[in-house]
Design an enzyme around this catalytic site. Structure first.
Site, PDB file in Angstrom:
ATOM      1  N   SER A   1      48.384   8.535  15.548  1.00  0.00           N
ATOM      2  CA  SER A   1      48.527   7.417  16.485  1.00  0.00           C
ATOM      3  C   SER A   1      49.900   6.763  16.350  1.00  0.00           C
ATOM      4  O   SER A   1      50.528   6.803  15.293  1.00  0.00           O
ATOM      5  CB  SER A   1      47.453   6.364  16.227  1.00  0.00           C
ATOM      6  OG  SER A   1      46.170   6.905  16.423  1.00  0.00           O
TER       7      SER A   1
HETATM    8  N1  SAH Z   1      43.381   7.906  12.727  1.00  0.00           N
HETATM    9  C1  SAH Z   1      44.163   9.075  13.022  1.00  0.00           C
HETATM   10  C2  SAH Z   1      44.283   9.295  14.515  1.00  0.00           C
HETATM   11  C3  SAH Z   1      43.858  10.677  14.864  1.00  0.00           C
HETATM   12  S1  SAH Z   1      43.601  11.052  16.560  1.00  0.00           S
HETATM   13  C4  SAH Z   1      45.519   9.027  12.355  1.00  0.00           C
HETATM   14  O1  SAH Z   1      45.877   7.974  11.803  1.00  0.00           O
HETATM   15  O2  SAH Z   1      46.228  10.021  12.354  1.00  0.00           O
HETATM   16  C5  SAH Z   1      41.826  10.939  16.688  1.00  0.00           C
HETATM   17  C6  SAH Z   1      41.014  11.809  15.757  1.00  0.00           C
HETATM   18  O3  SAH Z   1      39.642  11.590  16.100  1.00  0.00           O
HETATM   19  C7  SAH Z   1      41.256  13.292  15.866  1.00  0.00           C
HETATM   20  O4  SAH Z   1      41.562  13.807  14.608  1.00  0.00           O
HETATM   21  C8  SAH Z   1      39.918  13.855  16.393  1.00  0.00           C
HETATM   22  O5  SAH Z   1      39.613  15.145  15.902  1.00  0.00           O
HETATM   23  C9  SAH Z   1      38.946  12.800  15.876  1.00  0.00           C
HETATM   24  N2  SAH Z   1      37.666  12.752  16.578  1.00  0.00           N
HETATM   25  C10 SAH Z   1      37.399  12.950  17.898  1.00  0.00           C
HETATM   26  N3  SAH Z   1      36.084  12.799  18.141  1.00  0.00           N
HETATM   27  C11 SAH Z   1      35.491  12.491  16.947  1.00  0.00           C
HETATM   28  C12 SAH Z   1      34.145  12.218  16.540  1.00  0.00           C
HETATM   29  N4  SAH Z   1      33.132  12.235  17.394  1.00  0.00           N
HETATM   30  N5  SAH Z   1      33.920  11.922  15.244  1.00  0.00           N
HETATM   31  C13 SAH Z   1      34.932  11.892  14.334  1.00  0.00           C
HETATM   32  N6  SAH Z   1      36.223  12.153  14.662  1.00  0.00           N
HETATM   33  C14 SAH Z   1      36.500  12.434  15.945  1.00  0.00           C
END
Ligand code: SAH
Length: 213
Positions: free
Chosen positions: A64
Protein backbone atom coordinates in the site's frame (compact mmCIF):
# COMPACT_ATOMS: atom_id res chain seq x y z
CA UNK A 1 19.57 -6.08 3.78
CA UNK A 2 21.10 -2.74 4.62
CA UNK A 3 19.52 0.38 5.99
CA UNK A 4 21.91 3.20 5.06
CA UNK A 5 22.02 6.93 5.84
CA UNK A 6 20.64 7.54 2.36
CA UNK A 7 17.62 5.35 3.14
CA UNK A 8 17.12 7.10 6.47
CA UNK A 9 17.30 10.48 4.75
CA UNK A 10 14.73 9.42 2.13
CA UNK A 11 12.46 8.18 4.91
CA UNK A 12 12.65 11.49 6.72
CA UNK A 13 11.53 13.24 3.51
CA UNK A 14 8.68 10.75 3.13
CA UNK A 15 7.55 11.54 6.67
CA UNK A 16 7.61 15.27 5.84
CA UNK A 17 5.42 14.55 2.79
CA UNK A 18 2.95 12.64 4.98
CA UNK A 19 2.79 15.53 7.45
CA UNK A 20 2.01 17.88 4.55
CA UNK A 21 -0.74 15.51 3.41
CA UNK A 22 -2.34 15.75 6.86
CA UNK A 23 -1.01 12.85 8.95
CA UNK A 24 -0.72 14.18 12.50
CA UNK A 25 -0.36 11.15 14.80
CA UNK A 26 3.21 11.32 16.17
CA UNK A 27 3.46 7.59 16.93
CA UNK A 28 2.43 6.71 13.37
CA UNK A 29 4.96 9.15 11.89
CA UNK A 30 7.72 7.83 14.18
CA UNK A 31 6.95 4.25 13.10
CA UNK A 32 7.07 5.16 9.39
CA UNK A 33 10.35 6.93 10.05
CA UNK A 34 11.74 3.66 11.44
CA UNK A 35 10.48 0.88 9.13
CA UNK A 36 12.94 0.21 6.25
CA UNK A 37 10.30 0.10 3.49
CA UNK A 38 12.94 -0.58 0.82
CA UNK A 39 13.48 -4.05 2.30
CA UNK A 40 9.82 -4.88 1.56
CA UNK A 41 10.36 -4.45 -2.19
CA UNK A 42 12.43 -6.41 -4.69
CA UNK A 43 15.97 -5.05 -4.68
CA UNK A 44 15.69 -3.62 -8.20
CA UNK A 45 12.98 -1.23 -7.07
CA UNK A 46 14.62 0.30 -4.02
CA UNK A 47 14.40 3.78 -5.59
CA UNK A 48 10.61 3.54 -5.44
CA UNK A 49 10.50 2.66 -1.75
CA UNK A 50 10.28 6.19 -0.36
CA UNK A 51 7.99 7.73 -2.93
CA UNK A 52 4.43 8.09 -1.67
CA UNK A 53 3.02 5.46 -4.06
CA UNK A 54 1.68 1.92 -3.96
CA UNK A 55 3.94 -0.64 -5.65
CA UNK A 56 3.57 -4.16 -7.11
CA UNK A 57 4.87 -7.06 -4.98
CA UNK A 58 4.58 -10.83 -5.55
CA UNK A 59 1.39 -12.60 -6.70
CA UNK A 60 -0.19 -9.56 -8.40
CA UNK A 61 -0.56 -7.78 -5.09
CA UNK A 62 0.65 -4.38 -3.92
CA UNK A 63 2.40 -2.79 -0.97
CA UNK A 64 0.00 0.00 0.00
CA UNK A 65 0.92 3.63 -0.53
CA UNK A 66 2.67 5.04 2.58
CA UNK A 67 -0.05 7.70 2.96
CA UNK A 68 -2.72 4.99 2.97
CA UNK A 69 -0.85 2.94 5.59
CA UNK A 70 -0.36 6.07 7.71
CA UNK A 71 -3.99 7.14 7.38
CA UNK A 72 -5.41 3.69 8.18
CA UNK A 73 -3.08 3.37 11.18
CA UNK A 74 -4.07 6.82 12.41
CA UNK A 75 -7.77 5.98 12.04
CA UNK A 76 -7.28 2.75 14.03
CA UNK A 77 -6.41 4.99 16.96
CA UNK A 78 -4.39 2.35 18.83
CA UNK A 79 -1.42 2.57 21.14
CA UNK A 80 1.40 0.55 22.73
CA UNK A 81 0.16 -2.85 23.95
CA UNK A 82 -3.13 -2.84 22.03
CA UNK A 83 -4.16 -5.91 20.06
CA UNK A 84 -4.81 -5.42 16.33
CA UNK A 85 -6.02 -7.76 13.59
CA UNK A 86 -4.85 -6.98 10.06
CA UNK A 87 -6.61 -8.50 7.04
CA UNK A 88 -4.23 -8.75 4.06
CA UNK A 89 -0.64 -9.24 5.27
CA UNK A 90 0.78 -8.69 1.77
CA UNK A 91 4.38 -7.50 2.01
CA UNK A 92 4.14 -7.18 5.80
CA UNK A 93 4.79 -3.42 5.73
CA UNK A 94 1.59 -2.43 7.55
CA UNK A 95 2.33 -5.11 10.18
CA UNK A 96 5.82 -3.69 10.65
CA UNK A 97 4.46 -0.17 11.17
CA UNK A 98 2.07 -1.47 13.85
CA UNK A 99 4.83 -3.53 15.50
CA UNK A 100 7.06 -0.42 15.68
CA UNK A 101 4.24 1.21 17.67
CA UNK A 102 4.29 -1.65 20.20
CA UNK A 103 1.05 -3.19 18.94
CA UNK A 104 0.35 -6.93 19.26
CA UNK A 105 -0.27 -7.84 15.64
CA UNK A 106 -2.43 -10.70 14.30
CA UNK A 107 -2.43 -10.82 10.51
CA UNK A 108 -4.21 -12.93 7.89
CA UNK A 109 -3.28 -13.48 4.22
CA UNK A 110 -5.27 -15.56 1.72
CA UNK A 111 -2.55 -15.88 -0.90
CA UNK A 112 -0.28 -18.81 -0.04
CA UNK A 113 2.83 -17.66 -1.91
CA UNK A 114 2.76 -14.27 -0.19
CA UNK A 115 1.90 -15.79 3.17
CA UNK A 116 4.96 -18.06 3.01
CA UNK A 117 7.27 -15.32 1.77
CA UNK A 118 6.22 -12.73 4.33
CA UNK A 119 6.08 -15.10 7.29
CA UNK A 120 9.78 -15.87 6.71
CA UNK A 121 10.78 -12.31 5.87
CA UNK A 122 9.29 -10.33 8.78
CA UNK A 123 11.07 -12.21 11.62
CA UNK A 124 14.27 -12.11 9.58
CA UNK A 125 14.32 -8.32 9.85
CA UNK A 126 13.20 -8.36 13.49
CA UNK A 127 9.41 -7.96 13.20
CA UNK A 128 7.43 -10.60 15.07
CA UNK A 129 3.65 -10.56 14.83
CA UNK A 130 1.85 -12.58 17.53
CA UNK A 131 0.24 -14.62 14.76
CA UNK A 132 0.52 -14.83 10.97
CA UNK A 133 -2.28 -16.92 9.52
CA UNK A 134 -2.94 -18.33 6.06
CA UNK A 135 -6.70 -17.99 5.78
CA UNK A 136 -9.74 -16.06 4.67
CA UNK A 137 -9.90 -12.61 6.22
CA UNK A 138 -13.67 -12.38 5.73
CA UNK A 139 -13.91 -14.66 8.78
CA UNK A 140 -11.45 -12.72 10.95
CA UNK A 141 -9.73 -14.71 13.71
CA UNK A 142 -12.48 -15.60 16.21
CA UNK A 143 -10.10 -17.73 18.29
CA UNK A 144 -8.01 -14.64 19.14
CA UNK A 145 -10.84 -12.07 19.40
CA UNK A 146 -11.70 -9.53 20.69
CA UNK A 147 -9.38 -6.89 19.19
CA UNK A 148 -8.76 -3.21 20.02
CA UNK A 149 -8.64 -2.54 16.30
CA UNK A 150 -9.10 -4.30 12.96
CA UNK A 151 -7.61 -2.97 9.74
CA UNK A 152 -8.58 -4.32 6.32
CA UNK A 153 -5.94 -3.57 3.68
CA UNK A 154 -7.89 -4.71 0.59
CA UNK A 155 -11.05 -3.27 -0.97
CA UNK A 156 -14.12 -4.92 0.57
CA UNK A 157 -17.32 -5.11 -1.52
CA UNK A 158 -19.26 -5.24 1.79
CA UNK A 159 -18.49 -5.14 5.52
CA UNK A 160 -17.93 -8.69 6.83
CA UNK A 161 -20.10 -9.21 9.95
CA UNK A 162 -17.53 -11.42 11.73
CA UNK A 163 -15.09 -8.50 11.78
CA UNK A 164 -17.58 -6.25 13.57
CA UNK A 165 -18.31 -9.08 16.02
CA UNK A 166 -14.59 -9.44 16.85
CA UNK A 167 -14.13 -5.82 18.03
CA UNK A 168 -13.88 -4.86 21.69
CA UNK A 169 -16.29 -2.18 22.88
CA UNK A 170 -14.39 1.04 22.13
CA UNK A 171 -12.49 -0.68 19.29
CA UNK A 172 -12.47 0.43 15.65
CA UNK A 173 -12.72 -1.39 12.34
CA UNK A 174 -10.97 0.52 9.53
CA UNK A 175 -12.13 -0.81 6.18
CA UNK A 176 -12.11 0.49 2.60
CA UNK A 177 -15.58 -0.33 1.27
CA UNK A 178 -16.51 -0.43 -2.42
CA UNK A 179 -15.79 -2.13 -5.74
CA UNK A 180 -13.75 0.04 -8.15
CA UNK A 181 -13.22 2.89 -5.71
CA UNK A 182 -13.44 2.44 -1.95
CA UNK A 183 -14.58 4.77 0.79
CA UNK A 184 -12.37 4.53 3.85
CA UNK A 185 -14.92 3.67 6.52
CA UNK A 186 -14.52 3.42 10.30
CA UNK A 187 -16.92 1.52 12.55
CA UNK A 188 -16.44 2.25 16.24
CA UNK A 189 -18.08 -0.22 18.58
CA UNK A 190 -19.75 2.01 21.15
CA UNK A 191 -21.57 -0.80 23.02
CA UNK A 192 -22.17 -4.53 22.62
CA UNK A 193 -24.80 -3.82 20.00
CA UNK A 194 -23.98 -0.36 18.64
CA UNK A 195 -21.52 0.81 16.00
CA UNK A 196 -20.84 4.37 14.94
CA UNK A 197 -19.87 4.77 11.29
CA UNK A 198 -17.72 7.57 9.83
CA UNK A 199 -16.31 8.02 6.30
CA UNK A 200 -12.85 9.31 5.38
CA UNK A 201 -12.50 9.78 1.64
CA UNK A 202 -11.80 7.74 -1.47
CA UNK A 203 -9.01 5.20 -1.89
CA UNK A 204 -8.13 2.44 -4.35
CA UNK A 205 -7.14 -1.03 -3.17
CA UNK A 206 -6.73 -4.49 -4.71
CA UNK A 207 -9.91 -6.49 -3.98
CA UNK A 208 -10.63 -8.45 -0.83
CA UNK A 209 -11.25 -11.90 -2.33
CA UNK A 210 -13.20 -14.74 -0.80
CA UNK A 211 -11.50 -18.00 0.26
CA UNK A 212 -7.83 -18.78 0.00
CA UNK A 213 -5.61 -20.08 -2.80
N1 SAH B 1 -1.08 -4.72 4.17
C1 SAH B 1 -0.37 -5.00 2.95
C2 SAH B 1 -1.18 -4.58 1.74
C3 SAH B 1 -1.30 -5.72 0.79
S1 SAH B 1 -2.46 -5.58 -0.52
C4 SAH B 1 1.00 -4.36 2.94
O1 SAH B 1 1.30 -3.57 3.85
O2 SAH B 1 1.80 -4.65 2.06
C5 SAH B 1 -3.83 -6.53 0.11
C6 SAH B 1 -3.55 -7.96 0.50
O3 SAH B 1 -4.81 -8.52 0.91
C7 SAH B 1 -3.01 -8.85 -0.59
O4 SAH B 1 -1.84 -9.46 -0.15
C8 SAH B 1 -4.13 -9.89 -0.81
O5 SAH B 1 -3.65 -11.17 -1.17
C9 SAH B 1 -4.80 -9.89 0.56
N2 SAH B 1 -6.17 -10.39 0.57
C10 SAH B 1 -7.15 -10.26 -0.36
N3 SAH B 1 -8.28 -10.86 0.04
C11 SAH B 1 -8.02 -11.40 1.28
C12 SAH B 1 -8.79 -12.15 2.22
N4 SAH B 1 -10.05 -12.49 1.99
N5 SAH B 1 -8.21 -12.51 3.38
C13 SAH B 1 -6.92 -12.18 3.66
N6 SAH B 1 -6.14 -11.47 2.80
C14 SAH B 1 -6.68 -11.08 1.63
Amino acid sequence: MKDTFTHKGMRKKLVETLVKKGIANKEVLAAINKVPRHLFMDSGFVDHAYVDKAFPIAADQTISQPYTVARQTELLDVTDGDKVLEIGTGSGYQSAVLLEMGIQVYTVERQNELFKKTSLFLPKIGYRPKKMVFGDGYKGLPEFAPFDGIVVTAGAPFVPKPLLAQLKVGGKLVIPVGDDVQIMTVFERTSAKKFEKTEHGEFRFVPLLEDKN
